[in-house]
Design an enzyme around this catalytic site. Structure first.
Site, PDB file in Angstrom:
ATOM      1  N   HIS A 136      -6.148   1.347 -12.671  1.00 15.74           N
ATOM      2  CA  HIS A 136      -7.313   2.014 -11.935  1.00 15.74           C
ATOM      3  C   HIS A 136      -8.265   2.512 -13.064  1.00 15.74           C
ATOM      4  O   HIS A 136      -8.625   3.650 -12.765  1.00 15.74           O
ATOM      5  CB  HIS A 136      -6.713   2.905 -10.853  1.00 15.74           C
ATOM      6  CG  HIS A 136      -6.034   1.993  -9.798  1.00 15.74           C
ATOM      7  ND1 HIS A 136      -5.956   0.728  -9.476  1.00 15.74           N
ATOM      8  CD2 HIS A 136      -5.150   2.624  -8.661  1.00 15.74           C
ATOM      9  CE1 HIS A 136      -5.394   0.635  -8.369  1.00 15.74           C
ATOM     10  NE2 HIS A 136      -4.992   1.551  -8.006  1.00 15.74           N
ATOM     11  N   HIS A 208     -10.323   2.313  -2.798  1.00 16.32           N
ATOM     12  CA  HIS A 208      -8.884   2.601  -2.401  1.00 16.32           C
ATOM     13  C   HIS A 208      -8.492   3.390  -1.023  1.00 16.32           C
ATOM     14  O   HIS A 208      -7.647   4.298  -1.186  1.00 16.32           O
ATOM     15  CB  HIS A 208      -8.541   3.279  -3.770  1.00 16.32           C
ATOM     16  CG  HIS A 208      -6.843   2.957  -4.034  1.00 16.32           C
ATOM     17  ND1 HIS A 208      -5.878   3.441  -3.243  1.00 16.32           N
ATOM     18  CD2 HIS A 208      -6.329   2.366  -5.065  1.00 16.32           C
ATOM     19  CE1 HIS A 208      -4.831   2.946  -3.806  1.00 16.32           C
ATOM     20  NE2 HIS A 208      -5.083   2.325  -4.799  1.00 16.32           N
ATOM     21  N   GLU A 339      -7.232  -3.440  -0.861  1.00 17.37           N
ATOM     22  CA  GLU A 339      -8.250  -3.326  -1.787  1.00 17.37           C
ATOM     23  C   GLU A 339      -8.605  -4.728  -2.000  1.00 17.37           C
ATOM     24  O   GLU A 339      -7.919  -5.394  -2.753  1.00 17.37           O
ATOM     25  CB  GLU A 339      -7.349  -2.741  -3.068  1.00 17.37           C
ATOM     26  CG  GLU A 339      -6.743  -1.383  -2.692  1.00 17.37           C
ATOM     27  CD  GLU A 339      -5.550  -1.081  -3.723  1.00 17.37           C
ATOM     28  OE1 GLU A 339      -5.749  -1.104  -4.683  1.00 17.37           O
ATOM     29  OE2 GLU A 339      -4.171  -0.997  -3.191  1.00 17.37           O
TER      30      GLU A 339
HETATM   31  C1  BGC Z   1      -1.403   0.004  -6.739  1.00 19.10           C
HETATM   32  C2  BGC Z   1      -0.014   0.808  -6.432  1.00 19.10           C
HETATM   33  C3  BGC Z   1      -0.355   2.285  -6.889  1.00 19.10           C
HETATM   34  C4  BGC Z   1      -1.511   2.560  -5.774  1.00 19.10           C
HETATM   35  C5  BGC Z   1      -2.012   4.109  -6.123  1.00 19.10           C
HETATM   36  C6  BGC Z   1      -2.295   0.638  -5.786  1.00 19.10           C
HETATM   37  O1  BGC Z   1      -3.590  -0.155  -5.870  1.00 19.10           O
HETATM   38  O2  BGC Z   1      -1.093  -1.533  -6.414  1.00 19.10           O
HETATM   39  O3  BGC Z   1       0.894   0.500  -7.115  1.00 19.10           O
HETATM   40  O4  BGC Z   1       1.030   2.961  -6.499  1.00 19.10           O
HETATM   41  O5  BGC Z   1      -2.656   1.946  -5.934  1.00 19.10           O
HETATM   42  O6  BGC Z   1      -2.043   4.381  -7.626  1.00 19.10           O
END
Ligand code: BGC
Length: 378
Positions: A136, A208, A339
């Site tokens: 991310h 998210h 997402e």
């Molecule tokens: C990921 C997860 C992660 C979450 C929060 C999601 O997009 O796939 O593995 O824990 O985001 O960071």
């Protein structure tokens, strides 16, 4: 007279005020959202439509903090996880657990293996902030910066811009990103993403948000019925990096081609759902990617996107350490994410659709989250 009312004069004797929208112009209210740990004041922008839907967005991380929609009895409830001020998004506990509630994640949403990729013969190293991998956008991704916000009342929209300098978090090129949130009269929150760069760079932007369509009336989301318009998903290794295999979901615990409760088979999926589904695309237009029905409230969420993939995450890492707005505690499976995105680790997987943006090109994707009521099983 509020400027979203039309005044109609009839035979000069009577004046009727009707609530028809003049050019769809809606008042966008602004409130303070507090001051960041770095001393920057941040704002909250409130979009509303005439159907009783309300969306709150802060310029900190271009984050959706609240979405209020009615249930089948007309009772309003907040269907996303979040906090009522910026302090919640900057607390030690929040940064430690890293859930990215409602934020725009970038430059690269999802994982890049070992935080490394090679582009035009040069190898780039990014922070490894998720086990051995990059996740991310790194340590200070797009979720942790303050965006420049511009309300667009005539479109009932909020436009947010962030300029990410060359080298930020290890990524090449000055990248200018604009995210526009539009609340429509048919209860859709549309997100349009655009970006330009001056050097080739990977980019994969998403939102998210964690949804709980029971709006706090259920202990978790396991009874929500999910449908994903995907016949395949990207198989991952133990660190959630795709192996390259696109495996059919048919007949497996990963199959959501028909509406299925999240909890029905989750115990058989190690770690819970945290997988990228390969959408059954027919073209690059906005297409139905997912539906989610919460049977008790009757709330239905439909997700449309131009993206090739969608990460379905069932809130596996929520563990009750965070308490959000309205003093609501967030235990495991309390929210799910859908997402919309390109596939994880695409910069290292030449078979996947490319995520490289070149100078002179415009990155442009759209996703729409549409809310309605369905008072029966799908
Ligand atoms: C990921 C997860 C992660 C979450 C929060 C999601 O997009 O796939 O593995 O824990 O985001 O960071």
């Amino acid at each position: 007279m509020p400027d979203n009312l039309l005044e109609v004069r009839v035979k000069s004797n009577y004046t009727y005020k009707i609530s028809k929208l003049r050019n769809n112009t809606m008042n966008i209210r602004t409130e303070t959202f507090g001051i960041t740990n770095e001393g920057t004041p941040v704002q909250l922008f409130i979009l509303e439509n005439s159907q009783g839907m309300q969306v709150k967005i802060t310029d900190y991380g271009a984050t959706i903090t609240s979405i209020i929609t009615p249930d089948k009895n007309g009772k309003s409830g907040d269907v996303v996880l979040g906090f009522s001020d910026v302090a919640g998004y900057q607390s030690e506990a929040y940064l430690e657990s890293g859930p990215y509630f409602g934020a725009i994640v970038g430059r690269y949403g999802n994982r890049i293996a070992q935080g490394k990729f090679t582009l035009d013969g040069e190898t780039y190293s990014l922070a490894t902030n998720n086990g051995p991998n990059h996740l991310h956008g790194g340590i200070k991704g797009f979720d942790k910066v303050v965006w420049a916000a511009q309300p667009l009342p005539d479109q009932n929209a909020l436009q947010l811009t962030y300029i990410s300098p060359d080298g930020e978090e290890g990524y090449p090129g000055n990248l200018t990103t604009t995210v526009t949130y539009t609340l429509t009269e048919d209860n859709a929150l549309r997100i349009d993403y655009q970006a330009i760069t001056d050097k080739a760079t990977p980019i994969n932007l998403t939102n998210h948000s964690y949804f709980n369509l029971a709006a706090g009336q259920a202990k978790d989301v396991l009874e929500h019925q999910v449908m994903l318009a995907a016949d395949r998903y990207t198989v991952v290794d133990a660190t959630l990096i795709p192996t390259g295999e696109l495996r059919p979901v048919a007949g497996s615990t990963m199959d959501f081609s028909q509406p299925t409760a999240i909890g029905e088979r989750i115990a058989q999926v190690e770690g819970g759902y945290d997988h990228n589904y390969v959408l059954n695309r027919v073209n690059g237009n906005l297409q139905l990617a997912a539906t989610v029905l919460e049977p008790t409230s009757g709330r239905l969420l439909e997700v449309f996107t131009t993206e090739p993939g969608i990460q379905f995450y069932s809130g596996n890492f929520l563990d009750g350490t965070l308490t959000g707005k309205n003093n609501t505690n967030y235990p495991q499976y309390y929210g799910f994410c859908l997402e919309t995105q390109h596939f994880p680790d695409s910069p290292n997987q030449p078979e996947f659709p490319t995520t490289i943006l070149q100078p002179g090109e415009t990155y442009s994707t759209s996703t729409s989250y549409k809310f309605s009521i369905q008072d029966q099983q799908l």
